[in-house]
Scaffold this active site. Structure first.
Site, short mmCIF file in Angstrom:
data_model
loop_
_atom_site.label_atom_id
_atom_site.label_comp_id
_atom_site.label_asym_id
_atom_site.label_seq_id
_atom_site.Cartn_x
_atom_site.Cartn_y
_atom_site.Cartn_z
CE1 TYR A 107 7.45 -10.90 15.43
CE2 TYR A 107 5.23 -10.63 14.56
CZ TYR A 107 6.42 -10.07 15.02
OH TYR A 107 6.58 -8.73 15.06
CD GLU A 209 -4.69 3.90 -8.12
OE1 GLU A 209 -5.05 4.34 -9.24
OE2 GLU A 209 -3.59 4.18 -7.62
CG ASP A 261 -4.33 8.14 -9.33
OD1 ASP A 261 -5.50 8.52 -9.14
OD2 ASP A 261 -3.45 8.08 -8.45
#
Lengths: 391, 522
Positions: A107, A209, A261
């Site tokens: 910004y 995770e 996973d």
């Protein structure tokens, strides 16, 4: 292990160091201009081809290939302007004692350049940058160019890593007891280097995770029962989480186990913790944990392995209900992973080949569904116990 | 045979043209007014530029009296030319086919016929005599004539003569006619003619006053004249039966061999004898004594006789690249202009030179096809474009593909072609279209492709330059930002840094410079 001291003093030191390097490195640009040379920045390339795996140190490092960002090069002019703009914003933030986030930097630098086209004389408008991805990208260029990480320049970013465990840390002026977080957890601060470890009672670190699985393990008191520091990256690990895990391993000597996973994306998350990421390989030296171990979920946990003399954790029927068919992009990603040098070990090749042969994947949540107790009291402790992890 | 000659002689040339006035372009009042102006202006241009004088021509048309067929107009054309010696004035203006000898010369008017036709037409429609005032160059006196033509006898009739002292030392010719015309129907045509004439005569100053009282001035934009046309003898390969007859008739009492040597270029005594031998003619025979078949045989041999130099072209008066460029620039104010003058070439025994010009962009109007300006011997060809050789060459389907030259229509493109020759192969009696003679077609196409190639490199260069400008702006617009960043970090004056960066950028630009950063950054 760091021996205390006030973080404000740590901050001030970091500021001075960063300012000095920033000032020196960009001085060449000014010198070029004054002496009538085309200003240019020579920066190491952040590309796959310039990412080198160091098998000794088990780290992904940035190679020596560089590219030149010259102001009078049409393709680089905008990026050159953005790099200079970003450098000046960071410079001002450092001198004024601020802690901008990467969103703040975006910004602060974003404004419109109005210019007249020739010969049409039409007025064109262009933003210094449009997306945060653009300002983030030149920030990374500056980190590489001056060889100082953004955290060292006191630039913060939104971090999502959490931790619980029997340890007390000093952050700012407070000592925080990470065993007294209730159902919540301590959010890892953006500048983990400014944390002091005050007291630690743990034998290992378990990095999960998935945030949901982290919460389940926290609720049933896993970390208390097994003397663990429980960490989640909530998906792709951010820099603070990786740096924090690295410090737990390096400074406290705690072994780190990673649970993801069972699919190429999960395996890659583990490798980011362990060796670093391709896009941010310049940070590996400080962020990677080369001794991190992959605990699971492995393909061989699901199907067993005759070669390894390993029996599966799931029955035929459980497999039928828990495993998911792999998508085309999973297969493609697995083939890519198999070619990465840091996945070239025999043990990883067994896992990846098994994945490519079966073309199925499994989420950690599936193991929790089989039974939280199974996950917490059998799967994790047993695999650590027998050493069924990949180094 | 002899009977035909007799019957031809029985009507005068003036009578013949009077009965066939449409051949010379006087078919109706509108056409006649246009043709009158045109013939007189062309005479004036020939009388000036051929003698090294920069032309200054005044043309005035005034309406005198409205009549059922149109109106009577006073047409005055005045020039600063050499001025005909007074003793030749009556024949030059009022006797058709007046000519001293048969030589070829490239000129605008053919046979010197045009002005006489204008006089003849004026006389038969209004009954008014022509007034001609001449001041020959260096003459101490000015001579005025009132002339009519005796149509039956083809003889000038001088109705009045006056002479005054030439106090101012001017020279030139002024012709005043009262003629039947139709301004409203010929207005567009006359204006177009004036404009197109001015394009190829940028060295002339032409002032035109029309019957409505409007003045149009074409200023002189170049001081250079085209090389003057010089007289030359016809070439054996270009001879035809009519020309041969005229040649023989002009020297009836000289032996054939001598006539050939004196009347044709490239023919010496040895060549003349070989030609006559091949034609089985006696070199000693008197030229006036040849029978029709003998003339035909002689023409046949001459046209195909190989051992003779190609026709000379040094007598042709082409415009030259500089004049074409100046003319196109002056009238159209284009962004780009180019011209080419080809080397002389030959068709059927006639030398010719082709020139081409191209004007592009600027104030040239954008159109779906090129605007074609055709000229022959400096005369604008305004009509019958469709049957002209140029039209065939640029035909959309079979002709030049303009895309090859980076021109995509609609585009602001003007094409100019100029063919000069002692004999222009016109198509039809209107003399507005040139026939597609292969040699000429080839030259016109080569000339056009030549200028179009220059246009193409210009367009490509301009495109490259435009790209460079765009690229420069793409960089320059960031200069203030970079300067301000350096200023924040090192406390330097951002304006100084900007100046340095702009200098650096400018030093790398080839086609232009950014003078001031303020012109780029708003």
């Amino acid at each position: 292990m760091s021996t205390g001291g006030y973080t404000t003093r740590v901050d001030a030191g970091a500021r001075e160091r960063a300012l000095k390097i920033l000032h020196e490195k960009f001085y060449d640009v000014l010198k070029d201009v004054v002496e009538g040379r085309v200003p240019r920045l020579v920066i190491k390339k952040r590309t796959l081809s310039n990412t080198i795996y160091d098998p000794e140190r088990k780290l992904l490092l940035l190679g020596d290939a560089t590219f030149e960002r010259s102001f009078l090069d049409l393709r680089e002019a905008r990026k050159f302007m953005q790099t200079m703009l970003m450098a000046s914003i960071i410079y001002e933030a450092l001198t004024q004692g601020e802690y901008p986030t990467i969103r703040d930097l975006y910004y602060r630098g974003k404004h419109t350049i109005r210019y007249r086209k020739i010969p049409s004389k039409a007025v064109g408008e262009e933003n210094t940058w449009d997306e945060q991805a653009e300002s983030d990208s030149v920030l990374r260029d500056i980190e590489v160019f001056i060889n100082v990480l953004r955290e060292e320049m006191l630039v913060l970013s939104k971090e999502k890593g959490k931790v619980v465990g029997d340890l007390r840390i000093r952050s700012g002026d407070d000592v925080i007891d990470l065993s007294k977080m209730g159902h919540g957890a301590y959010a890892i601060e953006p500048t983990p280097d400014l944390i002091d470890f005050v007291e630690v009672n743990a034998d290992f670190v378990l990095v999960v995770e998935k945030d949901a699985v982290f919460q389940q393990l926290h609720r049933i008191g896993f970390w208390k029962r097994y003397r663990a520091v429980l960490v989640t990256s909530a998906g792709q690990p951010d820099r603070a989480t990786r740096r924090f895990v690295r410090r737990l391993n390096e400074e406290l000597g705690l072994p780190v186990y990673v649970l993801t996973d069972s699919d190429p994306y999960g395996y890659y998350i583990y490798s980011v913790f362990k060796t670093g990421s391709i896009t941010l390989s310049y940070e590996s030296e400080r962020l990677a944990t080369p001794r991190a171990r992959f605990l699971g979920v492995m393909m061989t946990d699901i199907f067993g392995s005759r070669k390894l003399g390993k029996s599966p954790y799931l029955s035929e029927e459980e497999r039928r209900s828990f495993i998911i068919r792999a998508k085309e992009r999973d297969v493609k990603r697995a083939k890519e992973l198999r070619e990465y040098p840091w996945f070239r070990s025999e043990r990883w090749q067994i896992e990846l080949d098994e994945f490519l042969a079966r073309r199925v994947k499994l989420e950690i949540e599936a193991l929790a569904s089989k039974g939280l107790k199974f996950l917490a009291d059998r799967y994790v402790p047993e695999k650590i116990e027998v050493g069924d992890w990949i180094d | 045979m002899a009977a035909v000659e007799e019957s031809f002689k029985s009507i005068s040339a003036a009578e013949f043209f009077y009965k066939n006035k449409e051949i010379a372009g006087f078919s109706n009042p509108a056409r006649a007014l246009y043709q009158t102006v045109r013939e007189l202006v062309e005479n004036s241009l020939d009388a000036t530029e051929n003698y090294g004088i920069l032309p200054r021509i005044k043309v005035s048309i005034r309406e005198m009296e409205v009549v059922p067929e149109g109106a009577y107009y006073e047409v005055i054309v005045e020039d600063n030319g050499v001025g005909i010696p007074p003793k030749y004035v009556p024949q030059a203006f009022a006797q058709l086919l007046f000519s001293s000898k048969y030589v070829l010369k490239q000129s605008r008017g053919m046979f010197g016929l045009g002005a006489k036709m204008a006089l003849l037409y004026a006389q038969i429609t209004t009954g008014q005599p022509a007034e001609v005032v001449v001041a020959p160059i260096k003459s101490k006196r000015v001579y005025g004539f009132k002339l009519k033509i005796d149509i039956g006898e083809n003889r000038p009739v001088v109705l009045g003569f006056s002479t005054t002292s030439n106090i101012s030392g001017t020279h030139g010719t002024s012709v005043r006619l009262i003629t039947l015309g139709d301004w409203s129907r010929s207005k567009q045509r006359i204006y177009e003619y004036m404009k197109r004439t001015a394009i190829v005569a940028p060295y002339a100053e032409i002032l035109f006053r029309d019957p409505e009282g409007n003045y149009l001035l074409f200023e002189r934009s170049i001081e250079k004249l085209p090389p003057p046309a010089r007289e030359t003898l016809p070439h054996p390969h270009g001879v035809d039966i009519e020309t041969m007859k005229s040649v023989l008739k002009s020297m009836p009492n000289s032996p054939l061999a001598e006539t050939l040597v004196k009347s044709f270029q490239g023919v010496g005594t040895a060549t003349a004898l070989r030609i006559l031998e091949e034609a089985r003619l006696d070199p000693e025979k008197m030229s006036g004594d040849l029978a029709e078949q003998e003339v035909e045989a002689l023409v046949r041999v001459m046209r195909s006789y190989r051992d003779v130099k190609p026709p000379r072209a040094d007598h042709l008066s082409y415009l030259g690249e500089e004049i074409i460029v100046a003319g196109l620039k002056k009238v159209f104010e284009p962004e780009f202009v180019a011209a080419v003058t080809r080397r002389p070439s030959v068709y059927e025994g006639h030398a010719f030179v082709v020139e081409a010009g191209v004007a592009y962009g600027g104030k040239v109007p954008v159109a779906d096809r090129p605007l074609v300006l055709r000229y022959a011997n400096k005369i604008p060809l305004l009509y019958d474009e469709g049957s002209d050789v140029v039209f065939k060459i640029i035909d959309e389907k079979r002709g030049i593909d303009f895309k090859v030259y980076e021109v995509e229509f609609p585009a602001p493109l003007i094409i100019l072609t100029h063919i000069c020759s002692t004999k222009i192969p016109y198509k039809g009696v209107g003399k507005e279209a040139v026939a597609d003679v292969p040699e000429i077609e080839e030259e016109v196409e080569a000339a056009l492709r030549g200028v179009l190639r220059e246009l193409r490199s210009y367009i490509l260069r301009k495109r490259r330059e435009l790209e460079e400008v765009e690229r420069a702006v793409e960089i320059a617009k960031y200069i203030p930002e970079v300067a301000s960043s350096l200023s924040k970090m090192y406390g330097v004056d951002p304006r100084e840094v900007s100046v340095k960066l702009l200098e650096m950028l400018n030093s790398r630009l080839r086609s232009f410079k950014i003078a001031d950063l303020g012109s780029v950054v708003v």
